[in-house]
Structures are given as structure tokens and as C-alpha cells.
Design a protein around this motif. Structure first.
Motif, PDB file in Angstrom:
ATOM      1  N   VAL A 260       6.454  -6.744  -4.598  1.00  0.00           N
ATOM      2  CA  VAL A 260       6.291  -5.295  -4.760  1.00  0.00           C
ATOM      3  C   VAL A 260       5.583  -5.056  -6.084  1.00  0.00           C
ATOM      4  N   THR A 261       4.496  -4.261  -6.063  1.00  0.00           N
ATOM      5  CA  THR A 261       3.744  -4.000  -7.300  1.00  0.00           C
ATOM      6  C   THR A 261       3.682  -2.511  -7.589  1.00  0.00           C
ATOM      7  N   ASP A 262       3.632  -2.184  -8.868  1.00  0.00           N
ATOM      8  CA  ASP A 262       3.390  -0.818  -9.346  1.00  0.00           C
ATOM      9  C   ASP A 262       2.126  -0.829 -10.192  1.00  0.00           C
ATOM     10  N   SER A 263       1.206   0.080  -9.866  1.00  0.00           N
ATOM     11  CA  SER A 263      -0.096   0.136 -10.524  1.00  0.00           C
ATOM     12  C   SER A 263      -0.620   1.570 -10.401  1.00  0.00           C
ATOM     13  N   ARG A 267       2.957   2.345  -5.583  1.00  0.00           N
ATOM     14  CA  ARG A 267       3.751   1.170  -5.201  1.00  0.00           C
ATOM     15  C   ARG A 267       3.178   0.569  -3.921  1.00  0.00           C
ATOM     16  N   VAL A 269       3.728  -2.744  -1.226  1.00  0.00           N
ATOM     17  CA  VAL A 269       4.688  -3.752  -0.783  1.00  0.00           C
ATOM     18  C   VAL A 269       3.941  -4.806   0.030  1.00  0.00           C
TER      19      VAL A 269
END
Length: 369
Positions: A260-263, A267, A269
Motif C-alpha cells: 500500500v502506497t501513499d503519494s 492511496r 493498493v
């Protein structure tokens, strides 16, 4: 059969380490392109294979026959390696006709005289230049001279054909035409081809496999599709593709094959194809411009910085939370500067890299299906 094995090849020019422990297999019938920026060692690699340069370390075998063993100072002469080389320059004899330029190769090889006319005619026909047999090189265009040079290189049916940036002196239209001719020729002859270029379009359109070099290091060997969709490093990803790939820094959290990334894209997945470290991951998202879509219902909001319609495609620069992204749309698409647009993306088609190591840790599904 023309399988080539290169093992632990090292080449120095003085203190300059040009090739660094190169290990490469050229499969029988391959059209393998050596690709990379200027000065990366690709032409030196080709010249070593041809026998025009000697490595300080390593071995090379062709069809199981050893042609190089640096530890024993054994270097088989070029004339005994069963290969032909086409240079960037055409290197045609100006005082000889096209026919004589091609026949000369056979005469030197002591081919029976009665066989030469048929073999020359066959080579001329394969390159579609039969009507130029009686002309001199000065009477031909650059593209026609290149066809003669290639015809000369295939007339004695070598087991291996080496080409060193043979299209670089041609204009854009002729290069496109010759790419098609070389691809057809490879299929017709079944000869193993090793091709050197810095032009990624040539590499992607003609090759069965591509070997990418940076600063003397062989970084990735793969099919054109998988090289484009899944570059093994950020360096390869940045080099391959026009327009360039988008890189977006992200904070990640990994568990098993999930990430899972936040940028700035919000978000994302990723539920498969992840093979990186577990827990907190400092990562970089790699997104090809054509994988971003302008979609009225998309979850990502941005502002148009520029719109560049180019007929068959349009390039749109969009700013999302301070991050400038390039979006590629098929066909004509015009947006006003400052216009608000929404973007969408399929996480399956995103590459993820370990930012510190610069290596791929999550594949795009595009080349895996």
C-alpha cells in the motif's frame, strides 16, 4: 546453430574500465540488440565479439567452439569466426560496381567461380536492389548504399551477422524503411544477429531481445515488451520510453505480496507482483504516460499545465499536488492551461521501485499476462 556465450568479459583502455564482468548468452536465431547511451561499451562489446578488440579477461564460445580465452591469450582471428560485420560507414569500394563489391567477398573466400553469380544475385534480390547491379556506389543514395553493404555481408551466408549502428547515417524515413527490411531479412535468413544502437525505437521494433548497458555494466537482458513494461532498474526505466516515464515518490507499507502506497496520487493498493522488503518501504512509482487516463470520474484531481496535440497522439502535462505528470492520449485532445481534469490509473500497470536501491520491487501486469 549460432549460440554465443560470453563469460566474465572485462575490457580496459589504460585505466578506463570499459566493460565490467559482462556475462551474456546470445541464443541461436536471436536478433539481440546492444542498447545504451554513448560511451556505455556496446560497440566495444561488438568489436570484441568480431575479434577486432581483445578483452583482458573472459571467454567467448560460438557454437561450442572457443574463440576467446583471455587467460590463455587465445584469440581466434576474425576471419575464422564465421561472422560478418556491417559498420556505420558503408565501406564500399568506389571503383567497383555493386555486383563487384558483393562478388569480391566470395572471391576472397575462394568460392568456386561458377557459384558466384547466383549467390550475388540472391543477395541482391533479398535486399531488393537487383536493378543496381551495374551501378557504382557514387550513383546510389545513402539508403541504397546501405542495402549494398548488407547484401555484401549476407552473400556468403554467415552464421553470425554483426551490425554497428548501420542506420545512423540515414534520414528518418529511410531508417523506418530499413528497420522493416532488416526485420524481414532476419526472419528469411534465420541468421543470428547482434545489433548495436543508441536508438531505443530501433531496439524495441526490431529485436527479439535487448541487452541494456550503462557505463560498461550489463544491466538488463529481456524481450522488448518486458523491457518496456518492467524495466529492472530506475536507470533503465528512465532511459527506455519516449515520452519518458513518470516517477512519483511514495511511502509504502508491505506485507507478503501486498503493498500500500501513499503519494500525490493518493492511496494505491497493490495486491500482487510485489517482491520487495517487508514493513515500511521508501519507494518510487513508475508510471508510463499512456497508463494515466484523463477520466471525468477519476479519483485524482489535477490542473493542466500544457497541452501538446501531435496528430496521432496528444501529450498533456498535469500538475497534481506539486507533482508534474505527463499523460499520453491517443488521437487529438486539447485542454486549456489551468483547466481542472481528473485522472485514473490501474494499479496493476504501475511499476514500483525501491528508491534507495533503484531496483524493481513490483512488476506491471501488462507484460506478464
Amino acid at each position: 546453430m549460432s549460440e554465443i556465450l560470453l563469460n566474465h568479459i572485462d575490457k580496459y583502455y589504460g585505466n578506463n574500465h570499459v566493460l565490467k564482468d559482462v556475462n551474456l548468452t546470445v541464443q541461436d536465431g536471436d536478433f539481440l540488440t546492444l542498447l545504451g547511451p554513448s560511451g556505455c561499451g556496446k560497440t566495444t562489446m561488438l568489436r570484441i565479439l568480431a575479434g577486432l578488440e581483445k578483452p583482458q579477461q573472459g571467454t567467448i564460445t560460438i557454437d561450442g567452439e572457443k574463440v576467446v580465452d583471455a587467460s590463455e591469450a587465445f584469440f581466434l582471428p576474425p576471419s575464422k569466426r564465421g561472422l560478418n560485420l556491417v559498420f556505420q560507414s558503408y565501406a564500399l569500394w568506389p571503383h567497383m560496381t555493386v555486383y563487384d563489391n558483393i562478388a569480391f567477398v566470395l572471391s576472397v573466400a575462394k568460392t568456386p567461380k561458377e557459384q558466384i553469380p547466383g549467390m550475388v544475385q540472391e543477395a541482391l534480390e533479398k535486399m531488393q536492389i537487383g536493378e543496381f547491379a551495374k551501378r557504382y556506389p557514387s550513383e546510389l543514395s545513402g539508403g541504397q548504399q546501405q542495402r549494398v553493404a548488407i547484401a555484401r555481408s549476407i552473400v556468403n551466408r554467415p552464421r553470425l551477422l554483426l551490425l554497428d549502428e548501420p542506420l545512423s547515417n540515414l534520414d528518418a524515413k529511410l531508417r523506418i524503411d530499413m528497420r522493416g527490411e532488416l526485420k524481414r531479412l532476419h526472419k528469411d535468413l534465420g541468421t543470428t544477429v547482434v545489433y548495436v544502437t543508441h536508438d531505443q525505437v530501433e531496439a524495441l521494433t526490431m529485436s527479439t531481445r535487448i541487452a541494456v548497458f550503462f557505463k560498461g555494466v550489463l544491466t538488463q537482458v529481456d524481450t522488448p515488451v518486458n523491457l518496456y513494461q518492467n524495466p529492472a532498474t530506475m536507470e533503465v526505466a528512465d532511459f527506455i520510453g519516449n515520452p519518458k516515464i513518470n516517477f512519483i515518490k511514495a511511502d509504502g507499507e508491505a506485507q507478503g505480496q501486498s503493498l500500500v502506497t501513499d503519494s500525490p496520487l493518493g492511496r494505491l493498493v497493490f495486491e500482487k507482483h510485489y517482491h520487495g522488503p517487508q514493513g515500511t518501504v521508501d519507494c518510487t512509482l513508475g508510471i508510463r504516460p499512456e497508463m494515466l487516463r484523463i477520466d471525468p470520474s477519476g479519483p485524482i484531481e489535477g490542473s493542466v499545465l500544457s497541452s501538446q496535440p501531435a496528430g496521432s497522439e496528444s501529450l498533456i502535462q498535469v500538475q497534481v499536488k506539486g507533482q508534474v505528470l505527463l499523460v499520453k492520449c491517443i488521437g487529438l485532445a486539447t485542454y486549456n492551461q489551468g483547466e481542472t481534469v481528473r485522472l485514473s490509473i490501474d494499479p496493476d500497470f504501475v511499476n514500483v521501485y525501491d528508491t534507495k536501491e533503484g531496483v524493481l520491487i513490483k512488476h506491471s501486469a501488462a507484460a506478464l499476462r
